[in-house]
Scaffold this motif. Structure first.
Motif, PDB file in Angstrom:
ATOM      1  N   SER A 115      60.755  79.203  75.558  1.00 21.95           N
ATOM      2  CA  SER A 115      59.840  78.835  74.471  1.00 21.95           C
ATOM      3  C   SER A 115      59.038  77.582  74.814  1.00 21.95           C
ATOM      4  O   SER A 115      58.009  77.325  74.196  1.00 21.95           O
ATOM      5  CB  SER A 115      60.617  78.635  73.168  1.00 21.95           C
ATOM      6  N   SER A 116      59.479  76.830  75.799  1.00 20.69           N
ATOM      7  CA  SER A 116      58.745  75.618  76.162  1.00 20.69           C
ATOM      8  C   SER A 116      57.569  75.888  77.095  1.00 20.69           C
ATOM      9  O   SER A 116      56.798  74.985  77.392  1.00 20.69           O
ATOM     10  CB  SER A 116      59.677  74.608  76.838  1.00 20.69           C
ATOM     11  N   LEU A 117      57.470  77.122  77.580  1.00 21.88           N
ATOM     12  CA  LEU A 117      56.338  77.474  78.441  1.00 21.88           C
ATOM     13  C   LEU A 117      55.358  78.325  77.648  1.00 21.88           C
ATOM     14  O   LEU A 117      55.762  79.172  76.844  1.00 21.88           O
ATOM     15  CB  LEU A 117      56.830  78.267  79.662  1.00 21.88           C
ATOM     16  N   ASN A 118      54.067  78.104  77.908  1.00 19.17           N
ATOM     17  CA  ASN A 118      53.047  78.902  77.213  1.00 19.17           C
ATOM     18  C   ASN A 118      53.060  80.324  77.767  1.00 19.17           C
ATOM     19  O   ASN A 118      52.845  80.519  78.957  1.00 19.17           O
ATOM     20  CB  ASN A 118      51.681  78.254  77.406  1.00 19.17           C
ATOM     21  N   PRO A 119      53.295  81.318  76.898  1.00 16.31           N
ATOM     22  CA  PRO A 119      53.467  82.693  77.396  1.00 16.31           C
ATOM     23  C   PRO A 119      52.210  83.320  77.979  1.00 16.31           C
ATOM     24  O   PRO A 119      52.310  84.262  78.754  1.00 16.31           O
ATOM     25  CB  PRO A 119      53.929  83.468  76.150  1.00 16.31           C
TER      26      PRO A 119
END
Ligand SMILES: Nc1ncnc2c1ncn2[C@@H]1O[C@H](COP(=O)(O)OP(=O)(O)OP(=O)(O)O)[C@@H](O)[C@H]1O
Ligand code: SF4
Ligand SMILES: [Mg+2]
Lengths: 338, 336
Positions: A115-119
């Motif tokens: 969730s901490s990375l932009n998908p």
């Protein structure tokens, strides 16, 4: 920690890089009384040092780190105290000055790598954008550097990974990518908020080993946030144990583990799973829960759960006994008062 | 990606085929059957029988359906009875199509160009006067029926204040050259600026009326999506990297927030025909919607048939475009 590093940064020899003093964060909750999530926390981080912040869920670890980073929600809270980094109080810096330092001088990695990375953005872009921002590089110039960074954090086939999206990586690889982003501009301080909690046990060990290697190699100071004293044991030079928004004990790794003074630290130590323990042996967690806490203003918050409790504990606030290197906050510490 | 498009196109064929069966069944279930539908109720039995034989209605159902399908594939849906008597039904649709495309296009551009920025702004300033005002306005936009909005606009701007034309697509007496059938575009292509301006004036009120609901829906979805994305961990990561607000907004917030918005826009385009029926009727704007209303009221079944099948094809095509747009924005769909 290596012997070499211990001599490089002997205790108290260098000026602190980060000096947190009496940090207080109060949340105004609608209709409710104000809530002190962080209640006068002080600690130091010297250059190249690894400092642990340890405590149960809800004791204020994340709020402490977010306050230092200036990442708390814009509204609904007040932050008091000081967080002096390199001679400047971060808490009084303008938002744009703080923005210049985040990612460049102070970086942070978070608990949940997915969730901490932009998908919808490639791993490569998420690494290069930090360098574009702080080092004035073009995307083209930053790309080979991003590739090298991914390689350095142990991502196989880094060139191919640059054009991958987060969902195409495994959990461990995602956390490695986040570490690469955090280290992209060679920050002097890295704050890691439970960086291994969301990962498998074997991957956890790999990530911890990687972090340890990187901070030793680069001389980056590390604030390691965890609820697991076991994580701290192999990594930190100094440990701060937090309870109910206050530091209740501090010590060098060896001292703290050999001769814990605060009853809560003892409880935490007893709850570390031991590899040599007979299978199925029940761990011994601290009894009770934070819901039972007394207010610090007129008591020791830990008293309802404490085995050492004495009369003073429920009527007075235990003061800090010690300095910025070792100390505790307890009326009746283990091993008696010296 | 290409396989994905081909698969969706094949799915579309199946959908349209099933729909053609339904239309066929519907046509046969009409009171008196297609013969009455075509000839009207009062006809001699001889003429009815002759037409039945001519239409192949004496043959088994599956055979009839195949014949219907064969004719339909050749574009032969029969002849309009009421909308434009004697004209080929498909031609009626094709004649009306440019007007509706022009109207829908302008309405959607309005809805998107206002809905997305306002939705974004409202989310950024949650709880502010702008936010509350826009939310109430959008609620009204959704709650008020289209024909009422259209009627109000017409009453005030056209009838009372005389600012814009009351109805139609072009002023009487204006002699404009036609190329595409989209009057504004034609005016620009032929450089007949007076004709273009005239067409624009006729387009404004119907387009605004038609845009209200898509605008309100797009606004609300954008606002909700931006609020959701602002709470995401990866936005906090972007902040922790010290990225500029501009980069965070454009690259990290807006792009992710667009995912639900794209779906919504697709659904709104799909639903536009319903709004067009009402708007075109109120403004006597001679488009597909107006034809549909007339065909339905006057029981012009050949024209109805064409319009229903065409609406289905368009709906499925729009959905395909939305899915493609979605795959372009969201790599999780594109790359397994
Ligand atoms: N934005 C907020 N508004 C109100 N209360 C908050 C907010 N963020 C945190 N808190 C409260 O502050 C307290 C400390 O939270 P914090 O996230 O720092 O805990 P933690 O030590 O990091 O625990 P964990 O191990 O669960 O991450 C909690 O009681 C939490 O409910
Ligand atoms: S002050 Fe009292 S209650 Fe608190 S930890 Fe020490 S002994 Fe226990
Ligand atoms: Mg936390």
């Amino acid at each position: 920690m290596t012997q070499a590093q211990a001599t490089r940064h002997p205790r108290g020899a260098s000026e602190p890089l980060l000096s947190v003093r009496d940090l207080r964060v109060t949340f105004q909750r609608q209709g409710d009384a104000a809530f002190k999530a962080v209640d006068g926390v002080s600690f130091d981080v010297r250059p190249g040092q690894t400092v642990g912040l340890v405590g149960e869920s809800g004791c204020g670890k994340s709020v402490t780190s977010l306050a230092i980073m200036g990442l708390l929600p814009e509204r609904g809270n007040t932050v008091e105290g000081k967080a002096v980094f390199d001679g400047e109080d971060l808490l009084t810096l303008s938002p744009s000055a703080m923005r210049d330092r985040r990612g460049a001088e102070i970086a942070m990695i978070f608990q949940d790598p997915l969730s901490s990375l932009n998908p919808v953005i490639t791993i490569g872009r998420q690494v290069t954008e930090v360098m574009e921002r702080h080092q004035g590089l073009s995307r083209k110039q930053a790309t080979p550097k991003a590739r090298d960074l991914l390689e350095r954090v142990g991502i196989p086939d880094p060139k191919a990974r640059l054009v991958n999206y987060p969902h195409q990586l495994s959990g461990g690889m995602r956390q490695r990518a986040l570490i690469a982003m955090a280290l992209a501009c060679n920050p002097r301080l890295l704050i890691a908020d439970e960086p291994t909690t969301a990962l498998d046990v074997t991957i956890q060990a790999q990530i911890l080993a990687l972090l340890k290697e990187l901070v030793v190699d680069t001389g980056t100071a590390l604030v390691m946030i965890t609820h697991d004293l076991g994580v701290v044991a192999g990594l930190c030079d100094e440990v701060n144990v937090l309870y109910g928004g206050k530091v209740v004990e501090r010590g060098g790794r060896h001292g703290l583990f050999k001769r814990p003074r605060h009853p809560y630290t003892v409880g935490l130590l007893n709850s570390i799973p031991r590899l040599d323990a007979p299978l199925g042996e029940k761990l011994d967690p601290v009894p009770g829960s934070v819901a039972d806490n007394l207010p610090w203003a007129s008591a020791c918050a830990f008293a309802p759960r404490c085995s050492q409790v004495v009369d003073a504990c429920t009527s007075h606030t235990p003061e800090w006994e010690g300095d910025h290197v070792v100390g505790h906050r307890c009326f009746n510490p283990m091993g008696g008062t010296p | 990606m290409i396989r994905f498009v081909v698969r969706r196109l094949l799915q579309m064929c199946v959908v349209v085929l099933v729909l053609s069966m339904l239309v066929f069944a519907w046509l046969r279930s009409l009171p008196g059957g297609p013969v009455s539908a075509i000839l009207g109720e009062r006809q001699t039995p001889e003429r009815r029988a002759a037409l039945e034989a001519a239409l192949g209605l004496d043959q088994p159902l599956p055979v009839q359906y195949l014949k219907f399908l064969e004719r339909a594939l050749q574009g032969n849906f029969g002849v309009s009875t009421k909308v434009l008597p004697g004209e080929d039904a498909l031609q009626v649709f094709l004649d009306r199509l440019p007007a509706t495309i022009e109207l829908s296009f302008v309405a959607m551009v309005l809805a998107i160009a206002l809905g997305i920025p306002l939705g974004y702004l409202a989310a950024r300033r949650r709880g502010s006067v702008i936010d509350n005002g826009a939310v109430i306005f959008s609620l009204v936009g959704i709650a008020v029926p289209v024909f009422f909005t259209a009627f109000l606009l017409k009453y005030f701007f056209a009838v009372e204040w005389n600012l814009l034309p009351v109805s139609g697509r072009q002023s009487t007496g204006l002699d404009a050259t036609r190329i595409t059938g989209m009057f504004v575009l034609d005016g620009i292509l032929t450089r007949e600026w007076d004709a273009a301006w005239d067409a624009i004036k006729h387009l404004i009120l119907p387009a605004v009326a038609l845009a209200t609901i898509p605008f309100a829906v797009i606004f609300r979805i954008t606002r909700a999506a931006v609020l959701d994305v602002l709470d995401e961990d990866y936005v906090r990561t972007a902040e922790a990297k010290g990225l500029t607000t501009r980069v965070i907004r454009a690259r990290h917030v807006l792009r992710n927030a667009m995912l639900p918005v794209v779906t919504t826009i697709g659904l709104q385009i799909g639903g536009l025909l319903a709004g067009a029926v009402l708007t075109e009727t109120v403004f006597s704007f001679r488009g597909v919607g107006d034809a549909l209303a007339t065909a339905f009221r006057d029981k012009d079944y050949p024209v109805l048939q064409v319009l229903i099948l065409a609406a289905a094809v368009i709906y499925v095509l729009v959905n395909l475009l939305v899915d493609i747009a979605y795959a372009v924005i969201d790599p999780r769909i594109r790359t397994r």
